[in-house]
Design a protein around this motif. Structure first.
Motif, short mmCIF file in Angstrom:
data_model
loop_
_atom_site.label_atom_id
_atom_site.label_comp_id
_atom_site.label_asym_id
_atom_site.label_seq_id
_atom_site.Cartn_x
_atom_site.Cartn_y
_atom_site.Cartn_z
N UNK A 124 0.82 -1.22 0.00
CA UNK A 124 0.00 0.00 0.00
C UNK A 124 0.85 1.27 0.00
N UNK A 125 1.81 1.43 0.94
CA UNK A 125 2.61 2.66 0.87
C UNK A 125 3.42 2.77 -0.43
N UNK B 8 19.92 0.67 5.81
CA UNK B 8 18.92 -0.37 5.53
C UNK B 8 17.75 -0.24 6.51
N UNK B 9 16.63 -0.86 6.15
CA UNK B 9 15.41 -0.73 6.94
C UNK B 9 15.15 -1.96 7.81
N UNK B 44 14.39 3.42 9.07
CA UNK B 44 13.06 3.03 9.54
C UNK B 44 12.51 4.06 10.51
N UNK B 45 11.18 4.15 10.57
CA UNK B 45 10.53 5.21 11.33
C UNK B 45 10.70 5.13 12.83
N UNK B 57 8.68 3.60 6.33
CA UNK B 57 7.94 2.62 7.13
C UNK B 57 8.02 3.03 8.59
N UNK B 58 6.94 2.84 9.32
CA UNK B 58 6.89 3.26 10.71
C UNK B 58 7.84 2.41 11.57
N UNK B 59 7.93 1.13 11.23
CA UNK B 59 8.73 0.20 12.04
C UNK B 59 9.84 -0.41 11.20
N UNK B 60 10.91 -0.78 11.85
CA UNK B 60 11.94 -1.54 11.13
C UNK B 60 11.37 -2.91 10.76
#
Lengths: 383, 383
Positions: A124-125, B8-9, B44-45, B57-60
């Motif tokens: 989605x994102x 990296x995420x 990551x967020x 992205x909010x989370x890793x």
């Protein structure tokens, strides 16, 4: 038209074994060549094609024991595409979304067929950002989770006409063909066979990820006089396996984006009894090329009705709706629209979901038994 | 300088648990901010930073059970970077090679630190194409398989000065810290401990992929009065675990590109006994901050010599060579050279392998016991 086809590198094009995306990319590429287009195929080096082949790796990756870093070759493939992009009127991607940030910044006419399921939240994102990338769906149902991106059409997969032999003779066993995995619901297929008191032959591969499921949920069900497990069968054996069957069981429990095996059975004249999920109601013409059911009960009822099934009509539906010729023509229309849109310096209306291929309802509207030739496609019909 | 750091995420920056690349990206980012640079961190967020954070992205991803498609977020991250690239003097990538085809076609000053091992054959065709991408190695040894790409320097990892506490007191046990995997050779560490008749404490995590190895090769070795298995320990416990040890054992059997844990031990004043593979001879100053050995015999001998080890000097070597301040300064010099090279419209000489950080041999040349202050770095030394 100068066309680039971009396939994943995991499997040869066409694949030696499993690999739906590479298989369809191969059918399309060869047909476009046959239709007179100048085609370049970006794929693994062991691919077999009449098109010009450009490859970042000598062998396809999945079955190459020396290959550990799949991404490296796909990055190199992108570079090869960009170096040659000016040579093409259109670049057709079959590699999901990997190329999107590049295409934003390159003057390349392109379209991407999305081959997988699209209901993962992770997408989605990504697609919120890339909702402007021209995309093609392989069924209308596939679009549902991302209905708002720039769909340019639905193009159903097509098969070469003679890949599967039509068998006018109705067989005596039920067939299950595919992976053994929770979403394919082999357990349901076995239940249907037992309830219908018909033999079930299972041709299925087991991925490493599904081995535990196989042992825990399936293994014990195979020990039944009606059930025969054949293991994985090769491409050459599929025509006999499907063609000699009474019906194919497809009791899926996931949003199947297309389901190539339904059309393979159809090509043999064999009906599919399938659960109403994902693409199933679009791919099957209910009671003409298969039976769309909602539960095991209905599946058993459908098997009774199949006794009087018209296998020749089923084959005609295949030729009408799922030939590779039709698929290639559909794609060329979309290519032309993308190119024209760029030439006119304004894009083809986005978010317009009108598919340009003959749809189930168009054919169904002709009524049961109405000659398909009436649809003006007699030239495509086999005698 | 306006600097973008691209991590990296998979893990938070800094990581909650494992994650060498994200850890180093964090140390570098925070230090660059402290040194007065305007830094944007693409990560990551849930990352914690004094820099401006931009995240797809909010989370890793690794510890997020809802995340199945890691690539989608990295593609989105690339898009975010390209949309903002004009805001930076330099973009510093820590995400391997994923961005290369993009950078070929964008006017962006950039450099990439390669954090992993480079001896996989899959990388050769990729880097044959991308040999012009400015790269930084984390040890000279790491470069060996790809010696011919455009290296702009080696920058050894650095740690925040106060992250690990110096312990002047020599401990009584041997320490093993890391993953339990074939290339880390815990079996060798156990053999060394037994031969030296010293207790061994093991703080190690077991990846899913290594569970079979653990059960088959390691489990039985743990059942020994000298051996104590602690499982995975968190970051906060590492300082005590390493600082209270007599020595760290690092009997690796692979081309370690850096080996952060050696510098962590060094920061505590604890020497490392390490096998001569990969970066080891560069990271350790032999007989000053550790002992570089070729077999178990030599490792046992080294442990005897450590009885008279100068832990304060070991700590001074850490501060001299492996502080985050030094790392950040090294990177800023490289950034400036990349920027200058672009401004002068010709690139900095490629394939020039001169590292700009103090090297083992520069320090070793001062002889055993020579005061490190003589090297002109007294300002960095702790009292």
């Amino acid at each position: 038209m100068r066309i680039a086809q971009v396939a994943p590198l995991y499997e040869r094009v066409p694949p030696l074994y499993y690999g739906g995306t590479e298989r369809v990319a191969s059918y399309l590429t060869e047909e476009l060549v046959d239709q007179g287009h100048e085609v370049t195929l970006f794929a693994s080096g062991d691919s077999l094609t009449k098109a010009k082949l450009v490859s970042p790796c000598a062998q396809s990756l999945r079955l190459n024991p020396n290959c550990v870093d799949f991404l490296a070759y796909h990055v190199l493939q992108l570079e090869q595409i960009f170096q040659q992009a000016h040579l093409f009127d259109i670049v057709h991607f079959h590699i999901d979304y990997f190329h999107y940030p590049f295409l934003r910044r390159q003057d390349i006419a392109h379209v991407t067929t999305l081959h997988g399921r699209l209901d993962m939240p992770d997408l989605v994102p990504l697609y919120r950002e890339f909702c402007d990338m021209p995309a093609v769906s392989i069924s209308d149902a596939q679009r549902t989770p991302l209905a708002w991106i720039d769909w340019r059409g639905t193009v159903y997969h097509g098969l070469p006409r003679n890949l599967y032999r039509f068998n006018k003779q109705q067989g005596k066993y039920l067939a299950f063909l595919g992976r053994i995995s929770p979403e394919k619901r082999l357990d349901r297929a076995i239940e249907i066979a037992k309830r219908a008191k018909m033999p079930l032959k299972i041709a299925a591969k087991i991925d490493a990820v599904d081995r535990c499921y196989m042992e825990k949920e399936i293994r014990s069900l195979l020990d039944h006089p009606l059930v025969e497990f054949l293991g994985e069968i090769d491409d050459g054996s599929k025509s006999d396996f499907l063609g000699n069957a009474y019906a194919l069981l497809f009791p899926i429990d996931w949003p199947e984006p297309f389901g190539l095996v339904m059309t393979e059975a159809m090509a043999c004249g064999t009906p599919t009894v399938a659960f109403r999920r994902g693409s199933v109601p679009e791919v099957l013409d209910d009671q003409i090329s298969g039976y769309v059911v909602d539960d095991v009960e209905q599946a058993v009822e459908a098997l009774k009705a199949i006794r009087h099934f018209d296998r020749a009509r089923c084959r005609r539906v295949f030729e009408e709706r799922f030939s590779v010729r039709r698929m290639a023509q559909d794609y060329v229309k979309i290519y032309q629209r993308v190119i024209d849109g760029r030439v006119r310096a304004h894009s083809t209306p986005a978010r317009q979901s009108g598919a340009i291929v003959p749809r189930r309802d168009e054919i169904a509207a002709k009524g049961n038994g109405a000659p398909l030739a009436a649809a003006g496609c007699a030239a495509n019909l086999s005698p």
